[in-house]
Enzyme design. Structure first.
Site, PDB file in Angstrom:
ATOM      1  N   ASP A 229      41.948  19.285  21.047  1.00 33.09           N
ATOM      2  CA  ASP A 229      42.836  20.338  21.536  1.00 33.09           C
ATOM      3  C   ASP A 229      44.017  19.723  22.288  1.00 33.09           C
ATOM      4  OD1 ASP A 229      43.127  23.287  22.093  1.00 33.09           O
ATOM      5  OD2 ASP A 229      43.053  22.569  24.157  1.00 33.09           O
TER       6      ASP A 229
ATOM      7  N   GLU B  44      45.234  18.362  17.322  1.00 32.00           N
ATOM      8  CA  GLU B  44      46.160  19.498  17.360  1.00 32.00           C
ATOM      9  C   GLU B  44      47.479  18.949  17.895  1.00 32.00           C
ATOM     10  OE1 GLU B  44      46.968  23.852  19.374  1.00 32.00           O
ATOM     11  OE2 GLU B  44      46.151  22.212  20.537  1.00 32.00           O
TER      12      GLU B  44
HETATM   13  C1  NOJ Z   1      45.151  25.210  21.718  1.00 31.90           C
HETATM   14  C2  NOJ Z   1      44.014  26.104  21.354  1.00 31.90           C
HETATM   15  O1  NOJ Z   1      43.932  26.184  19.954  1.00 31.90           O
HETATM   16  C3  NOJ Z   1      44.297  27.419  22.023  1.00 31.90           C
HETATM   17  O2  NOJ Z   1      43.438  28.435  21.570  1.00 31.90           O
HETATM   18  C4  NOJ Z   1      44.211  27.232  23.513  1.00 31.90           C
HETATM   19  O3  NOJ Z   1      44.580  28.421  24.173  1.00 31.90           O
HETATM   20  C5  NOJ Z   1      45.133  26.110  23.979  1.00 31.90           C
HETATM   21  N1  NOJ Z   1      45.102  24.966  23.124  1.00 31.90           N
HETATM   22  C6  NOJ Z   1      44.742  25.649  25.363  1.00 31.90           C
HETATM   23  O4  NOJ Z   1      43.498  24.982  25.313  1.00 31.90           O
END
Ligand code: NOJ
Ligand code: CA
Length: 517
Positions: A201, A264
């Site tokens: 993440d 991500e």
């Molecule tokens: C990306 C995640 O996919 C999302 O759902 C989240 O709110 C943010 N990062 C913060 O962790």
């Protein structure tokens, strides 16, 4: 000779645990529910699962606020259930990836609870604390994911703490060496248990500018590199973060098979995206958000080519178009148009590299407009329908009953379930369904594109047709609203998205064997 990594040419399935299958009648999906329905995934032919956050969390951001990195959220089951899932999935040749959140913890994590207990607390430096600016205000201009200041005043210790997301998601200070040691232990804990890797993440986060300099204004409004009018050059994408991934990659490579790190990587800049692969010594996979947000299908051909050119040689691209933040591609890309949904699946599943499907993509599930009173996402509550995230998190539609086969009929699911007509049961036995098409494409992908990284070359074709060669395949997609001829090299046709014949119908795509020029 070393075997090709298993994710080359593979299909991952992002499974939003809370919305897939409720086994115990509380309206939330859970791990026993996943085990229950694993046969759907082996029938579909996926190679791996990415489970949305499974660790204990107060759920201010539905699991992206972790309070224990080596546990399982009690609502989802026990660590024994997770072990059983890994074993059961493994028996079906399916690997399991977890979601790891290293940019921030929950403010309820024992590290933060201790850090907040005093300036001399043992874990104080695990987090980003700063004194007020000379005028007594916030330390700098950084904004959180809702557009408010990213700094929260902490009266008990007279400093601000940083939260790039909600105040309950406290940013970790990666300048602190003990944090690196903690995460090494966390990685090893799960890898030792048989977890095949992590989706990371906010992979572009982690380090923050040591001087906490102000972010400059955005170059263009609302591009992927900006947040509420700021370019996030000091609060994200810091060069030091790459060092973390070099260390994690060594850890991952120390296992057999090597564990997978899928980032991500939120950026609109393909060069920045490519940088997370390093010199084949950082992440093995990085999500491609420019593709996610492209206009489908028109912007895709150029963007795919630019991606291929930007990635370092041998790097494995990642293709996805839906997730729990950005919503579902059948809505965003295809506006619910069946022909377009079928074409999008054909493209996603025939590009070389790794394809990540989001649960429900396989049946063409669309976003659901969740009424304000039923919305559950605090971060986007009241936001515009395009930003509101519950729309893409609604329960999986297994059948056409009111509870959709997600939970027992007497139970209210945590989010409302979408329209009955798009469901697994009906599509499973219909050879013309989106699900049958998807399964056939996954099958062709496995047979023709797995076991190594196939190439990608554009193929000359009629105006309005996007054609490419990959491995032994020729793929042609008619982007136009009028019929078009097939490319000259089209051999035996393996998959068609429409009725076509003899050429390509409007918005129709084919996968064929490639004949020599
Ligand atoms: C990306 C995640 O996919 C999302 O759902 C989240 O709110 C943010 N990062 C913060 O962790
Ligand atoms: Ca449940």
């Amino acid at each position: 000779m070393t075997a090709a990594p298993w994710w080359h040419g593979a299909v991952l399935y992002q499974l939003y645990v809370r919305s897939w299958r409720d086994s115990n009648g509380d309206g939330y999906g859970d791990i026993p529910g996943i085990i229950d329905r694993l046969d759907h995934l082996s029938w579909l032919g996926v190679d791996g699962l990415w489970l949305s956050p499974t660790m204990p969390s107060p759920d201010v951001d539905w699991g992206y606020d972790i309070s224990d990195y080596t546990g399982v959220h009690p609502e989802f089951g026990t660590i024994g259930d997770l072990d059983a899932l890994i074993a059961e999935a493994g028996r079906r040749g399916i690997r399991v990836l977890l979601d790891l959140v290293p940019n921030h913890t929950s403010s309820a994590h024992p590290w933060f609870v201790d850090a907040a207990s005093g300036r001399d607390a043992e874990h104080r430096d695990y987090y980003v604390w700063a004194d007020p600016a000379p005028d007594g205000g916030v330390p700098n201009n950084w904004l959180d994911s809702t557009g408010r200041s990213a700094w929260q005043w902490h009266p008990a210790t007279g400093q601000y703490y940083l939260h790039n997301y909600l105040p309950g998601q406290t940013d970790i200070n990666w300048w602190e060496q003990r944090v690196h040691d903690e995460f090494r232990r966390i990685l090893e804990f799960w890898f030792d248990r048989g977890v095949a890797g992590f989706r990371i993440d906010v992979a572009h986060g982690l380090y923050k500018d040591a001087e906490l300099r102000d972010n400059p204004p955005a170059l263009t409004p609302d591009d992927l590199a900006s947040r509420f009018g700021q370019r996030t050059v000091y609060s994200a994408h810091r060069p030091e973060t790459h060092g973390v991934y070099r260390v994690w990659r060594k850890i991952a490579d120390g296992y057999a098979p090597p564990r997978l790190l899928l980032g991500e990587t939120w950026t609109g800049d393909l060069a920045a995206l490519a940088s997370y692969y390093g010199n084949d010594d950082e992440l093995q996979l990085s999500f491609n958000f420019p593709v996610v947000f492209a206009e489908f299908p028109d912007e895709l051909p150029d963007l795919i080519e630019q991606t291929m050119a930007a990635l370092p040689p041998g790097a494995c691209p990642v293709w996805t178009a839906s997730n729990h933040d950005v919503g579902r591609f059948p809505s965003r890309w295809c506006h619910g148009e069946p022909a377009s949904i079928r074409l999008a699946l054909l493209v996603l599943l025939t590009l070389p590299g790794t394809t990540v499907l989001y649960y429900g993509d396989e049946i063409g599930m669309t976003d659901v407009a969740v009424p304000a009173e039923l919305q559950r996402d605090a971060m986007t509550r009241g936001a515009s329908p395009q930003r509101q995230r519950d729309r893409g998190r609604t329960p999986m539609r297994w059948n056409d009953t009111p509870a959709g086969g997600f939970c027992e009929p007497s139970v209210t699911p945590w989010l409302p379930i979408g329209p009955a007509e798009v469901n697994v049961a009906d599509q499973r036995h219909d050879p013309g369904s989106v699900l049958s098409l998807c399964r056939r494409l996954v099958d062709v992908r496995r047979a023709e594109l797995s076991g190594g990284l196939a190439g990608y070359q554009r193929v000359k074709s009629a105006p309005g047709v996007w054609a490419y060669a990959t491995g032994s395949l020729l793929v042609a997609a008619n982007l136009a609203a009028t019929p078009a001829p097939l490319p000259a090299q089209t051999g035996e046709i393996l998959v068609r998205t429409g009725r076509g014949a003899p050429g390509l119908g409007p918005a129709e795509g084919i996968v064929a064997r490639r004949q020599a020029d």
